[in-house]
Design a protein around this motif. Structure first.
Motif, PDB file in Angstrom:
ATOM      1  N   THR A  12     -16.920   5.383   9.876  1.00 47.35           N
ATOM      2  CA  THR A  12     -15.955   5.727   8.838  1.00 47.35           C
ATOM      3  C   THR A  12     -16.050   7.228   8.571  1.00 47.35           C
ATOM      4  O   THR A  12     -17.152   7.761   8.387  1.00 47.35           O
ATOM      5  CB  THR A  12     -16.213   4.949   7.539  1.00 47.35           C
ATOM      6  OG1 THR A  12     -16.065   3.548   7.796  1.00 47.35           O
ATOM      7  CG2 THR A  12     -15.219   5.345   6.449  1.00 47.35           C
ATOM      8  N   LYS A  31      -5.157   0.811   0.392  1.00 48.84           N
ATOM      9  CA  LYS A  31      -5.871   0.624   1.650  1.00 48.84           C
ATOM     10  C   LYS A  31      -5.115  -0.370   2.527  1.00 48.84           C
ATOM     11  O   LYS A  31      -4.725  -1.437   2.072  1.00 48.84           O
ATOM     12  CB  LYS A  31      -7.287   0.103   1.369  1.00 48.84           C
ATOM     13  CG  LYS A  31      -8.159  -0.098   2.593  1.00 48.84           C
ATOM     14  CD  LYS A  31      -9.548  -0.585   2.174  1.00 48.84           C
ATOM     15  CE  LYS A  31     -10.470  -0.763   3.369  1.00 48.84           C
ATOM     16  NZ  LYS A  31     -11.827  -1.233   2.951  1.00 48.84           N
ATOM     17  N   SER A  65      -9.218   8.266   4.678  1.00 50.05           N
ATOM     18  CA  SER A  65     -10.514   7.701   5.055  1.00 50.05           C
ATOM     19  C   SER A  65     -10.244   6.702   6.174  1.00 50.05           C
ATOM     20  O   SER A  65      -9.544   5.702   5.986  1.00 50.05           O
ATOM     21  CB  SER A  65     -11.164   7.000   3.857  1.00 50.05           C
ATOM     22  OG  SER A  65     -12.356   6.347   4.252  1.00 50.05           O
ATOM     23  N   CYS A 112      -9.064   0.829  10.203  1.00 49.80           N
ATOM     24  CA  CYS A 112      -8.562   0.710   8.838  1.00 49.80           C
ATOM     25  C   CYS A 112      -8.227   2.103   8.323  1.00 49.80           C
ATOM     26  O   CYS A 112      -8.849   3.093   8.710  1.00 49.80           O
ATOM     27  CB  CYS A 112      -9.613   0.034   7.949  1.00 49.80           C
ATOM     28  SG  CYS A 112      -9.087  -0.208   6.252  1.00 49.80           S
ATOM     29  N   ASP A 154      -8.014  -8.022   4.102  1.00 50.66           N
ATOM     30  CA  ASP A 154      -6.830  -7.441   3.473  1.00 50.66           C
ATOM     31  C   ASP A 154      -6.879  -7.691   1.976  1.00 50.66           C
ATOM     32  O   ASP A 154      -6.946  -8.845   1.547  1.00 50.66           O
ATOM     33  CB  ASP A 154      -5.557  -8.031   4.064  1.00 50.66           C
ATOM     34  CG  ASP A 154      -4.311  -7.392   3.482  1.00 50.66           C
ATOM     35  OD1 ASP A 154      -4.115  -6.186   3.699  1.00 50.66           O
ATOM     36  OD2 ASP A 154      -3.547  -8.101   2.805  1.00 50.66           O
ATOM     37  N   ARG A 155      -6.856  -6.631   1.173  1.00 54.36           N
ATOM     38  CA  ARG A 155      -6.958  -6.788  -0.275  1.00 54.36           C
ATOM     39  C   ARG A 155      -5.686  -7.368  -0.885  1.00 54.36           C
ATOM     40  O   ARG A 155      -5.673  -7.738  -2.053  1.00 54.36           O
ATOM     41  CB  ARG A 155      -7.267  -5.442  -0.938  1.00 54.36           C
ATOM     42  CG  ARG A 155      -6.186  -4.397  -0.752  1.00 54.36           C
ATOM     43  CD  ARG A 155      -6.445  -3.132  -1.597  1.00 54.36           C
ATOM     44  NE  ARG A 155      -7.749  -2.531  -1.284  1.00 54.36           N
ATOM     45  CZ  ARG A 155      -8.147  -1.354  -1.778  1.00 54.36           C
ATOM     46  NH1 ARG A 155      -7.320  -0.658  -2.577  1.00 54.36           N
ATOM     47  NH2 ARG A 155      -9.326  -0.859  -1.472  1.00 54.36           N
ATOM     48  N   GLU A 172      -7.341   4.281   4.614  1.00 56.56           N
ATOM     49  CA  GLU A 172      -7.395   4.229   3.160  1.00 56.56           C
ATOM     50  C   GLU A 172      -7.120   5.612   2.598  1.00 56.56           C
ATOM     51  O   GLU A 172      -7.449   6.618   3.225  1.00 56.56           O
ATOM     52  CB  GLU A 172      -8.768   3.742   2.693  1.00 56.56           C
ATOM     53  CG  GLU A 172      -8.906   3.596   1.184  1.00 56.56           C
ATOM     54  CD  GLU A 172     -10.248   3.006   0.772  1.00 56.56           C
ATOM     55  OE1 GLU A 172     -10.428   2.745  -0.443  1.00 56.56           O
ATOM     56  OE2 GLU A 172     -11.111   2.803   1.663  1.00 56.56           O
ATOM     57  N   ASN A 173      -6.496   5.642   1.406  1.00 57.03           N
ATOM     58  CA  ASN A 173      -6.280   6.908   0.705  1.00 57.03           C
ATOM     59  C   ASN A 173      -7.278   7.001  -0.447  1.00 57.03           C
ATOM     60  O   ASN A 173      -7.095   6.376  -1.490  1.00 57.03           O
ATOM     61  CB  ASN A 173      -4.843   6.984   0.170  1.00 57.03           C
ATOM     62  CG  ASN A 173      -4.567   8.280  -0.574  1.00 57.03           C
ATOM     63  OD1 ASN A 173      -5.439   9.142  -0.699  1.00 57.03           O
ATOM     64  ND2 ASN A 173      -3.348   8.418  -1.083  1.00 57.03           N
ATOM     65  N   PRO A 174      -8.338   7.792  -0.310  1.00 61.40           N
ATOM     66  CA  PRO A 174      -9.335   7.901  -1.371  1.00 61.40           C
ATOM     67  C   PRO A 174      -8.972   8.943  -2.432  1.00 61.40           C
ATOM     68  O   PRO A 174      -9.702   9.106  -3.416  1.00 61.40           O
ATOM     69  CB  PRO A 174     -10.586   8.346  -0.609  1.00 61.40           C
ATOM     70  CG  PRO A 174     -10.033   9.196   0.500  1.00 61.40           C
ATOM     71  CD  PRO A 174      -8.711   8.588   0.886  1.00 61.40           C
ATOM     72  N   TRP A 191       0.802  -1.223   0.000  1.00 59.95           N
ATOM     73  CA  TRP A 191       0.000   0.000   0.000  1.00 59.95           C
ATOM     74  C   TRP A 191       0.839   1.281   0.000  1.00 59.95           C
ATOM     75  O   TRP A 191       0.318   2.382  -0.148  1.00 59.95           O
ATOM     76  CB  TRP A 191      -0.932   0.030   1.216  1.00 59.95           C
ATOM     77  CG  TRP A 191      -0.309  -0.400   2.512  1.00 59.95           C
ATOM     78  CD1 TRP A 191      -0.418  -1.623   3.108  1.00 59.95           C
ATOM     79  CD2 TRP A 191       0.529   0.381   3.385  1.00 59.95           C
ATOM     80  NE1 TRP A 191       0.299  -1.654   4.290  1.00 59.95           N
ATOM     81  CE2 TRP A 191       0.882  -0.439   4.483  1.00 59.95           C
ATOM     82  CE3 TRP A 191       1.002   1.688   3.343  1.00 59.95           C
ATOM     83  CZ2 TRP A 191       1.695   0.001   5.526  1.00 59.95           C
ATOM     84  CZ3 TRP A 191       1.820   2.147   4.381  1.00 59.95           C
ATOM     85  CH2 TRP A 191       2.149   1.299   5.452  1.00 59.95           C
ATOM     86  N   THR A 207     -11.530   4.138   9.169  1.00 62.73           N
ATOM     87  CA  THR A 207     -12.575   3.306   9.777  1.00 62.73           C
ATOM     88  C   THR A 207     -12.145   3.001  11.200  1.00 62.73           C
ATOM     89  O   THR A 207     -11.041   2.512  11.441  1.00 62.73           O
ATOM     90  CB  THR A 207     -12.768   1.994   8.992  1.00 62.73           C
ATOM     91  OG1 THR A 207     -13.214   2.307   7.676  1.00 62.73           O
ATOM     92  CG2 THR A 207     -13.789   1.101   9.672  1.00 62.73           C
TER      93      THR A 207
END
Length: 466
Positions: free
Chosen positions: A413, A385, A406, A431, A461-462, A433-435, A361, A408
């Motif tokens: 969220t 993410k 972002s 969690c 986990d993606r 994430e970079n949106p 990531w 969570t």
């Protein structure tokens, strides 16, 4: 033609820049591109590349191929088993796709070739021979008496080509023997680069090392596609003997020929080799980074993080990284691996990872640490993410310095923008994430009784790490 790039190895002789989790093939040592990227780029336009690497480097390899826009199939070795099995994986894959008669061009990911035109010409000379069923290796025209390489002795010319039959492969010689090889004119450095048809390689491997072939066939019986990666059966591959392609096939086959290659080749096996390769100033120095060198001669000085100054020195290698400094006499630089072994035996992290650690990531840099706290600078790539996770022993405070996060936290969220912060209590499921369209950078302050990376319980986990 199918390029097959072998990207294993830890490059310990180029410590502290090259480390187990970020070895030399992923480093930009000779240009702005990494050595792996240079290897691919010198091929010109190719539809696909087969890349063989180990499990822990998979995201590094995939990201570097993405950056240069090269489609590739990445085969993951669950354990290192040397070059003969690695090549067999790519050959078996080619046969399974109906491409068994296509030529495989076997390259190492960590070689330097300055004259790309000469390299490409040698490849063109090799292809018709390989297409006819010969197993071609490329022998480097020696520039000096070298004791660090194996040699290939050429015999008579093969048919009417520019290739030669091979009299023998010889191990690394002593200096007097290397000088005799150089004077004879019929010995070449063994480059570890080859070309042969996929089916012919498997045929010869089956003839001389059927145990290796069988183990690789078992490992490739039901390969699993995992995102960009091809996973083989780990248990079956672990039973495969550890053997180089030279020992397993090339030294035994009656179909081997060598094509001389004079193209400014180097395997960059030491810091002194890099010094020899690089352009030098009037005093014979190679410097990179923030360096002031006074009354200093014939030295390699590299700084990655801060000002390095020298005065009244000669024939030194100085490599400064954020968490480790190497100062060595150029004539003793081959023994760097002894230092790495001692660091490893002491259980120190500097042998296998940098202070700055790359993840699928993005990356993080551990900029400060104490008994019950750690401060990290975290960079998350656009659209990336981190896993949904929690920690048993630490809490975290995130301060966004660039971009938008972002976050969570439990069932909630929300967005955190520049100059804002949020707190993740111990045990809270969370969690990040970079949106956005630009890198997200934040400062993470961890506090608690245990701060190790293994205090992570992943739920989703993606990247397949849960």
């Amino acid at each position: 033609m199918i390029p097959v790039i072998l990207s294993g190895g830890s490059g310990t002789r180029l410590w502290p820049l090259s480390r187990t989790q970020y070895p030399k093939q992923f480093l930009p040592l000779n240009s702005q591109l990494s050595m792996l990227q240079e290897t691919v780029s010198r091929l010109g336009e190719v539809e696909d590349v087969a890349l063989i690497c180990n499990e822990e480097h998979r995201f590094l390899a995939a990201e570097q191929m993405r950056v240069i826009g090269q489609p590739c199939s990445i085969f993951l070795e669950p354990v290192g088993r040397n070059t003969a099995p690695a090549i067999a994986l790519a050959a078996l894959d080619a046969v399974s796709k109906g491409k068994g008669t296509e030529c495989l061009l076997i390259l190492a990911a960590d070689h330097v070739i300055e004259n790309e035109a000469a390299f490409q010409a040698a490849v063109c000379q090799a292809e018709p021979l390989a297409s006819k069923g010969m197993l071609v290796t490329f022998g480097i025209v020696p520039q000096h008496a070298e004791t660090g390489y194996g040699y290939i002795q050429a015999g008579h010319t093969f048919e009417t080509s520019s290739a030669f039959n091979i009299k023998q492969f010889v191990e690394k010689p002593d200096l007097d023997t290397a000088r005799a090889y150089l004077e004879s004119g019929d010995f070449y450095w063994n480059s570890g680069m080859f070309m042969f048809r996929a089916d012919r390689y498997l045929e010869e491997l089956g003839k001389y090392r059927p145990d290796i072939l069988q183990a690789c066939q078992n490992a490739m019986s039901a390969p699993a596609q995992d995102m960009d990666f091809i996973r083989v059966d780990a248990e079956a591959f672990s039973l495969c003997p550890d053997e180089s392609v030279d020992y397993a096939v090339m030294e035994k086959t009656e179909s081997a020929v060598v094509i001389p290659l004079d193209a400014g080749w180097s395997d960059l096996g030491s810091w002194s080799a890099l010094w020899e390769l690089k352009e030098k100033d009037a005093e014979g120095n190679v410097t990179e980074g923030d360096v002031i060198a006074l009354e200093t001669r014939d030295s390699l000085i590299m700084s990655k993080d801060r000002l390095v100054t020298t005065l009244g020195l000669s024939d030194l290698i100085i490599i400064d990284t954020p968490d480790a400094l190497l100062v060595a006499d150029k004539n003793h630089i081959q023994d760097v691996k002894k230092i790495v072994a001692q660091i490893k035996d002491a259980g120190r992290s500097e042998s296998f990872q940098h202070r700055e650690v790359y993840r699928p990531w993005g990356k993080y840099d551990s900029i400060d640490m104490g008994d019950r706290y750690q401060v990290k600078r975290i960079t998350v790539k656009p659209g990336a993410k981190l896993s949904l996770q929690k920690h048993h022993h630490r809490a975290e405070h995130w301060i966004v310095v660039e971009g938008t996060a972002s976050v969570t936290k439990g069932d909630e969220t929300f967005l955190v923008t520049e100059d804002q912060s949020t707190y993740i209590p111990l045990g809270e499921v969370h969690c990040l994430e970079n949106p956005g369209k630009v890198d997200l950078e934040l400062i993470e302050i961890q506090s608690g009784s245990y701060l190790g990376e293994d205090d992570i319980v992943r739920f989703e986990d993606r990247y397949g790490r849960a």
